[in-house]
Design an enzyme around this catalytic site. Structure first.
Site, PDB file in Angstrom:
ATOM      1  N   GLU A 127      55.114  53.302  58.972  1.00  0.00           N
ATOM      2  CA  GLU A 127      54.071  53.888  58.144  1.00  0.00           C
ATOM      3  C   GLU A 127      53.933  53.052  56.879  1.00  0.00           C
ATOM      4  O   GLU A 127      54.951  52.691  56.287  1.00  0.00           O
ATOM      5  CB  GLU A 127      54.407  55.330  57.756  1.00  0.00           C
ATOM      6  CG  GLU A 127      53.243  56.005  57.041  1.00  0.00           C
ATOM      7  CD  GLU A 127      53.503  57.479  56.717  1.00  0.00           C
ATOM      8  OE1 GLU A 127      54.634  57.971  56.926  1.00  0.00           O
ATOM      9  OE2 GLU A 127      52.578  58.116  56.240  1.00  0.00           O
ATOM     10  N   GLY A 267      61.819  57.672  50.480  1.00  0.00           N
ATOM     11  CA  GLY A 267      62.904  58.626  50.728  1.00  0.00           C
ATOM     12  C   GLY A 267      63.334  58.655  52.190  1.00  0.00           C
ATOM     13  O   GLY A 267      64.511  58.544  52.504  1.00  0.00           O
ATOM     14  N   MET A 269      61.552  58.774  56.642  1.00  0.00           N
ATOM     15  CA  MET A 269      60.384  58.631  57.500  1.00  0.00           C
ATOM     16  C   MET A 269      60.523  59.486  58.755  1.00  0.00           C
ATOM     17  O   MET A 269      61.563  59.457  59.417  1.00  0.00           O
ATOM     18  CB  MET A 269      60.226  57.140  57.863  1.00  0.00           C
ATOM     19  CG  MET A 269      59.035  56.859  58.742  1.00  0.00           C
ATOM     20  SD  MET A 269      57.474  57.298  57.927  1.00  0.00           S
ATOM     21  CE  MET A 269      56.521  57.813  59.347  1.00  0.00           C
ATOM     22  N   GLU A 270      59.442  60.190  59.066  1.00  0.00           N
ATOM     23  CA  GLU A 270      59.449  61.222  60.113  1.00  0.00           C
ATOM     24  C   GLU A 270      59.198  60.714  61.530  1.00  0.00           C
ATOM     25  O   GLU A 270      58.678  61.466  62.366  1.00  0.00           O
ATOM     26  CB  GLU A 270      58.384  62.268  59.765  1.00  0.00           C
ATOM     27  CG  GLU A 270      56.914  61.794  59.896  1.00  0.00           C
ATOM     28  CD  GLU A 270      56.279  61.291  58.602  1.00  0.00           C
ATOM     29  OE1 GLU A 270      57.032  60.863  57.695  1.00  0.00           O
ATOM     30  OE2 GLU A 270      55.042  61.313  58.499  1.00  0.00           O
ATOM     31  N   GLU A 304      61.064  65.895  56.358  1.00  0.00           N
ATOM     32  CA  GLU A 304      60.842  65.041  57.532  1.00  0.00           C
ATOM     33  C   GLU A 304      60.832  65.873  58.809  1.00  0.00           C
ATOM     34  O   GLU A 304      60.034  65.634  59.705  1.00  0.00           O
ATOM     35  CB  GLU A 304      61.899  63.938  57.610  1.00  0.00           C
ATOM     36  CG  GLU A 304      62.043  63.079  56.355  1.00  0.00           C
ATOM     37  CD  GLU A 304      60.748  62.526  55.791  1.00  0.00           C
ATOM     38  OE1 GLU A 304      59.810  62.301  56.585  1.00  0.00           O
ATOM     39  OE2 GLU A 304      60.650  62.333  54.564  1.00  0.00           O
ATOM     40  N   HIS A 307      57.530  67.600  59.298  1.00  0.00           N
ATOM     41  CA  HIS A 307      56.467  66.707  59.757  1.00  0.00           C
ATOM     42  C   HIS A 307      56.312  66.735  61.284  1.00  0.00           C
ATOM     43  O   HIS A 307      55.268  66.338  61.798  1.00  0.00           O
ATOM     44  CB  HIS A 307      56.772  65.259  59.352  1.00  0.00           C
ATOM     45  CG  HIS A 307      56.204  64.842  58.022  1.00  0.00           C
ATOM     46  ND1 HIS A 307      54.921  65.144  57.621  1.00  0.00           N
ATOM     47  CD2 HIS A 307      56.742  64.106  57.007  1.00  0.00           C
ATOM     48  CE1 HIS A 307      54.694  64.605  56.426  1.00  0.00           C
ATOM     49  NE2 HIS A 307      55.788  63.981  56.021  1.00  0.00           N
ATOM     50  N   GLU A 326      50.900  65.131  54.142  1.00  0.00           N
ATOM     51  CA  GLU A 326      51.891  65.091  53.057  1.00  0.00           C
ATOM     52  C   GLU A 326      51.794  66.297  52.122  1.00  0.00           C
ATOM     53  O   GLU A 326      52.809  66.883  51.743  1.00  0.00           O
ATOM     54  CB  GLU A 326      51.781  63.782  52.272  1.00  0.00           C
ATOM     55  CG  GLU A 326      52.147  62.532  53.099  1.00  0.00           C
ATOM     56  CD  GLU A 326      53.528  62.582  53.733  1.00  0.00           C
ATOM     57  OE1 GLU A 326      54.342  63.450  53.354  1.00  0.00           O
ATOM     58  OE2 GLU A 326      53.796  61.749  54.626  1.00  0.00           O
TER      59      GLU A 326
HETATM   60  N1  TRP Z   1      55.868  59.674  55.604  1.00  0.00           N
HETATM   61  C1  TRP Z   1      56.960  59.399  54.711  1.00  0.00           C
HETATM   62  C2  TRP Z   1      57.281  60.723  54.040  1.00  0.00           C
HETATM   63  O1  TRP Z   1      56.623  61.175  53.191  1.00  0.00           O
HETATM   64  C3  TRP Z   1      56.593  58.394  53.654  1.00  0.00           C
HETATM   65  C4  TRP Z   1      57.143  57.021  53.803  1.00  0.00           C
HETATM   66  C5  TRP Z   1      58.379  56.661  54.184  1.00  0.00           C
HETATM   67  C6  TRP Z   1      56.476  55.804  53.507  1.00  0.00           C
HETATM   68  N2  TRP Z   1      58.504  55.318  54.107  1.00  0.00           N
HETATM   69  C7  TRP Z   1      57.362  54.767  53.725  1.00  0.00           C
HETATM   70  C8  TRP Z   1      55.203  55.511  53.088  1.00  0.00           C
HETATM   71  C9  TRP Z   1      57.015  53.437  53.484  1.00  0.00           C
HETATM   72  C10 TRP Z   1      54.841  54.182  52.864  1.00  0.00           C
HETATM   73  C11 TRP Z   1      55.744  53.161  53.065  1.00  0.00           C
HETATM   74  O2  TRP Z   1      58.124  61.426  54.460  1.00  0.00           O
HETATM   75 ZN    ZN Z   2      56.060  63.151  54.145  1.00  0.00          ZN
END
Ligand code: TRP
Ligand code: ZN
Length: 885
Positions: A127, A267, A269-270, A304, A307, A326
């Protein structure tokens, strides 16, 4: 990576994808110096469009094309077109197979987007647009496909091979290699894809879903962290249960995995079934992680996990809809945290964060609506506005519809759109269907940027016993928008009599009164609400629970605020009254400091703090919130043009005065709390968080008196504590004190004890980088040379450079040295990690908020960064916007 001139992507230019990808078959061959990625895509012309066959234009960046074929026929160089960002081929049938092989270099990927290496393991971050750095693809969220992934790697170095979904096959290869195949039964966009290969240990658990299915839960970490996973596992199970109970959402695969990595831009990633986390958001145990870190782990694990429905099963059509997943998911995780901890304290902390940081963003050059209309680099739009304000928008819907109708709306949304990529309008449409409400005007929250101002005045007529509230709303112009239309603002309110009891609320024209509190829907630019049968002149309690993300303006006197702080029946508003009171007092001191070194402090602040400390039955969690002065960042936001140094000095002055005046009761309370802490084994639960928070806050006040007995107590707490919350707070007190020997000694012993734990060393770094003492810049320069520091690791950069930007007297130093320092670091970072560079620049982009002298120095650093050479698209966009004003 370097761009010609990045171009604007516009929401109005959205087009359906020309082609769809039904199946995606990937094979990774991972090696130390390169990786080969083979892709076999089963594609078809989008059946929703006409039957012509336009060129197939696949996204791809930093890929070395080795081979490309259509329906098994290898293409020669004249049969495809290749650019920095795309591969174009010409299909000849409406259904076909596209295959490609590319070579990439994960070991040299410092941007941490796509496939990269972190502490010896391979991992991915796709993402928003990282998948195109792995293979040629239609890298857009409205192209959803079924993925099958095979990973080949050396067995000894990478015994664990993971991807989304379920494992379906594995085997041994030649030369000590092995492989594993994973299949994900759910269609998903490429941004949810993940691969991990490493030498990891795991903690196993399981969860029985509401329909009785058993789900295997696995957390994978580097071997030395195996004892720090329990809190994340507990949080995960709580989140799974909560989503069943509160939203009726059940998990859908047989296995749910979390992997902790040390190098991560955000933080967590889902990715479907395989969440990848910044290790700082998974690992936690009493000895090494603070209470705040434990709470963050709980919140991020839940976020996460949530999501899986709000984001994965129902995903976004395009990145303009980012807040669809989000904003909703942040609302869900903050309600989860409220249920797991103290609801009012959770709300107070959330609002303090929103008002300090999101309001600042909304007032600056990067201001954008919750659903932006254009962007250059989508990574720059993972913002506080998309996340936090987006969550407030969902919260307002929840308030306006009520919990039950809101739940029906979310059920309908998930049912209608399961397996689809949809828009914010679809979310609202579901809420309209179940409520019968017309939310057309409400949707302005998605399209108009800026923080609305809500000005309230009132009048009471004793003769007719009527009380009038006059409400005016307005919204400042923002970079791309002027003349905003009125919002729908849920204004939760009550009227208090002189005993602090809430009066019945009956609006003119209504046949009965509402008891307690009610929510007024403010929809006009100017509007009056007329209450009848009001027996005495009431004091209004407004915007209870912070019912809308607005700036409230009502002319409360200090005595009104004192009354509300003591008597309001809404816990949030009690806190808010205290904050506004402290703010008034600090602002007064700011003014006085220009004339004298010894300002007069309004003694009412001291008296009310004293009364609160003496109140035996007051919840320690609330007391801690009450005695915390508004942050410097928040105070700065209250000024058109702030003098950060004067504000810092005034806040210090008020803190010191409070400490000296209340030393005795604070000490007695501190000692009592410390005693309990000494006798209580560490538990990560709200009541214990509250005790330690209050204890540490009192210690910080007490250390301001420079009393040697208190110093002893602090040194003792530092040395004896069995948990990081007490230890780190004591360390911060020492580092910020004039007792330099004790501070040096504590820092050295801390570093010696924890040198092998990078997350603890992050805390050691940030305590020092944030110390508001003279010569802060020198100390930070020194920290950058420490062997544990690395500019390639985002957590380290945040711990040192990020913490320094919150260090008001040093970052805003009168000679501009703090600004120049940040500019240097951003320039350096941009060559390695553009996302981080653009993020770290944001304190400088807020230049308009400051005095002219500061403004000029900040702008000149922005200009210096812009002139520094070849910029990434990320940094270019932020600079253009900040300097355009
Ligand atoms: N979807 C992730 C969250 O909010 C966001 C995220 C994780 C992200 N890593 C990233 C967005 C790197 C941009 C780039 O839980
Ligand atoms: Zn998120």
């Amino acid at each position: 990576m370097r761009t010609e001139q990045p171009k604007m992507i516009k929401l109005t230019e959205y087009r359906l994808p020309d082609y769809l990808i039904d199946e995606t078959h990937l094979t990774f061959e991972l090696h130390e110096n390169y990786a080969l990625v083979h892709a076999r895509l089963l594609m078809q012309r989008n059946p929703g469009l006409d039957e012509t066959l336009p060129p197939l234009i696949l996204d791809g960046q930093q890929l070395e094309l080795v081979d490309v074929a259509l329906d098994g026929r290898h293409l020669t160089a004249v049969e495809y077109q290749l650019s920095d960002s795309h591969l174009q081929v010409q299909p000849t049938h409406s259904s076909f197979e596209f295959t490609s092989t590319v070579r990439i270099e994960p070991q040299n990927n410092t941007a941490l987007e796509g496939l990269y290496k972190s502490s010896g393991m391979f991992c991915t971050q796709c993402e928003a647009e990282g998948f195109r750095k792995i293979t040629y693809y239609l890298d857009r969220p409205d192209v959803m496909s079924r993925f099958t992934t095979t990973i080949h790697a050396e067995k000894q170095r990478y015994p664990v091979l993971l991807s989304n979904g379920n494992p379906i096959a594995e085997g041994e290869g030649e030369n000590g290699r092995h492989w594993m195949t994973w299949q994900d039964p759910f269609k998903k966009p490429a941004y949810l894809f993940a691969v991990v290969a490493g030498d990891l240990l795991r903690v196993d658990d399981s969860f029985i879903t509401m329909s009785g299915r058993e789900v295997a839960l696995r957390i994978f970490v580097e071997p030395e962290n195996i004892d720090k996973c329990q809190h994340a596992m507990d949080s995960l199970k709580n989140a799974m249960r909560w989503d069943e109970e509160v939203y009726g959402r059940e998990y859908d695969l047989d296995i749910f995995m979390i992997v902790a990595v040390n190098d991560f831009n955000m933080g967590a990633m889902e990715n479907k079934g395989l969440n990848i986390f910044n290790s700082s958001c998974v690992l936690a145990k009493a000895e090494t992680a603070t209470d705040a870190a434990h709470q963050r782990v709980e919140a991020v694990v839940a976020h996460e996990y949530f999501h899986n429905w709000s984001g994965n099963r129902v995903t976004c059509r395009d990145w303009f809809q980012l807040s669809l997943k989000e904003g909703f998911t942040v609302f869900r995780d903050s309600e989860f945290s409220a249920d797991m901890n103290s609801r009012v304290v959770t709300r107070i902390e959330g609002v303090a964060y929103l008002r300090t940081h999101q309001f600042a963003e909304d007032a600056g050059p990067m201001a954008h609506p919750v659903r932006p209309e254009q962007y250059m680099e989508i990574s720059n739009f993972y913002t506080l506005t998309i996340y936090e304000k987006g969550a407030e928008v969902v919260r307002m819907l929840h308030t306006l519809l009520g919990a039950e109708t809101f739940r029906k709306g979310s059920d309908l949304y998930f049912e209608r759109h399961d397996g689809q990529a949809v828009t914010c309008d679809d979310f609202i449409a579901a809420m309209e269907s179940v409520s019968g409400m017309d939310l057309t005007q409400f949707k302005r929250w998605y399209s108009q940027a800026g923080t609305p101002q809500l000005s309230v005045s009132d009048s009471y007529d004793a003769a007719t016993q009527t009380y009038q509230l006059h409400v005016k709303q307005s919204c400042p112009d923002t970079p791309e928008q002027r003349n905003k239309q009125p919002f729908v603002i849920p204004l939760s309110m009550a009227l208090l009599n002189q005993q602090g009891e809430s009066l019945p609320l009956q609006l003119h024209g209504e046949s009965a009164a509402v008891l307690g509190e009610r929510v007024l829907a403010v929809t006009e630019a100017e509007q009056s609400f007329s209450f009848i049968k009001v027996p005495e002149k009431p004091l209004p309690s407004l915007l209870r629970g912070f019912s809308a993300p607005v700036q409230l303006d009502y002319a409360y006197s200090r005595d009104d605020l004192l009354f509300l702080l003591q008597h309001d029946t809404d816990g949030f508003n009690r806190w808010e009254a205290g904050q506004q009171l402290a703010l008034q007092v600090i602002e007064e001191v700011v003014g006085q400091l220009y004339e004298t070194d010894e300002p007069m402090l309004d003694t009412r602040l001291v008296e009310v703090f004293s009364a609160l400390l003496a109140q035996e039955d007051l919840d320690p969690a609330m007391l801690a919130e009450f005695i915390a002065l508004p942050s410097t960042g928040y105070i700065i936001e209250q000024y058109e043009q702030a003098d950060p140094l004067a504000i810092h000095q005034a806040r210090e002055y008020v803190s010191n005065q409070l400490a000296f005046a209340l030393k005795e009761p604070m000490l007695a309370r501190y000692q009592a709390l410390r005693k309990v802490s000494l006798q209580t084994p560490y538990v990560a639960q709200a009541s214990d968080f509250a005790r330690r928070r209050l204890q540490n806050m009192l210690l910080a006040y007490l250390m301001r008196t420079e009393d040697l007995e208190i110093l002893d107590a602090c040194v003792d707490q530092f040395g004896v504590a069995d948990n990081m919350t007490e230890r780190l707070a004591a360390l911060a007190c020492l580092v910020n004190s004039p007792f330099t020997d004790e501070a040096e000694h504590a820092l050295a012993s801390f570093a010696e004890r924890f040198e092998d734990d990078p997350l603890v060393m992050d805390q050691w770094f940030s305590v020092q980088a944030a110390a508001a003492l003279p010569d802060g810049l020198e100390r930070v320069e020194h920290l950058l040379k420490h062997p544990a520091f690395s500019i390639k690791n985002p957590n380290k950069v945040r711990a040192v450079v990020g913490a320094f930007t919150q260090n008001t007297p040093n970052f805003h130093a009168i000679d501009g040295s703090g600004y120049a320092f940040l500019a240097d670091k951003v320039i350096k970072l941009d060559a390695l990690n553009p996302q981080m560079a653009a993020r770290m620049l944001s304190p400088l982009t807020r230049w308009q908020r400051f005095d002219l002298h500061q403004q000029e120095m900040m702008q000149s650093q922005l200009q210096r960064v812009r002139g520094s050479g070849d910029l990434s698209a990320d940094l270019f966009e932020v600079l253009e916007k900040s300097l355009a004003v």
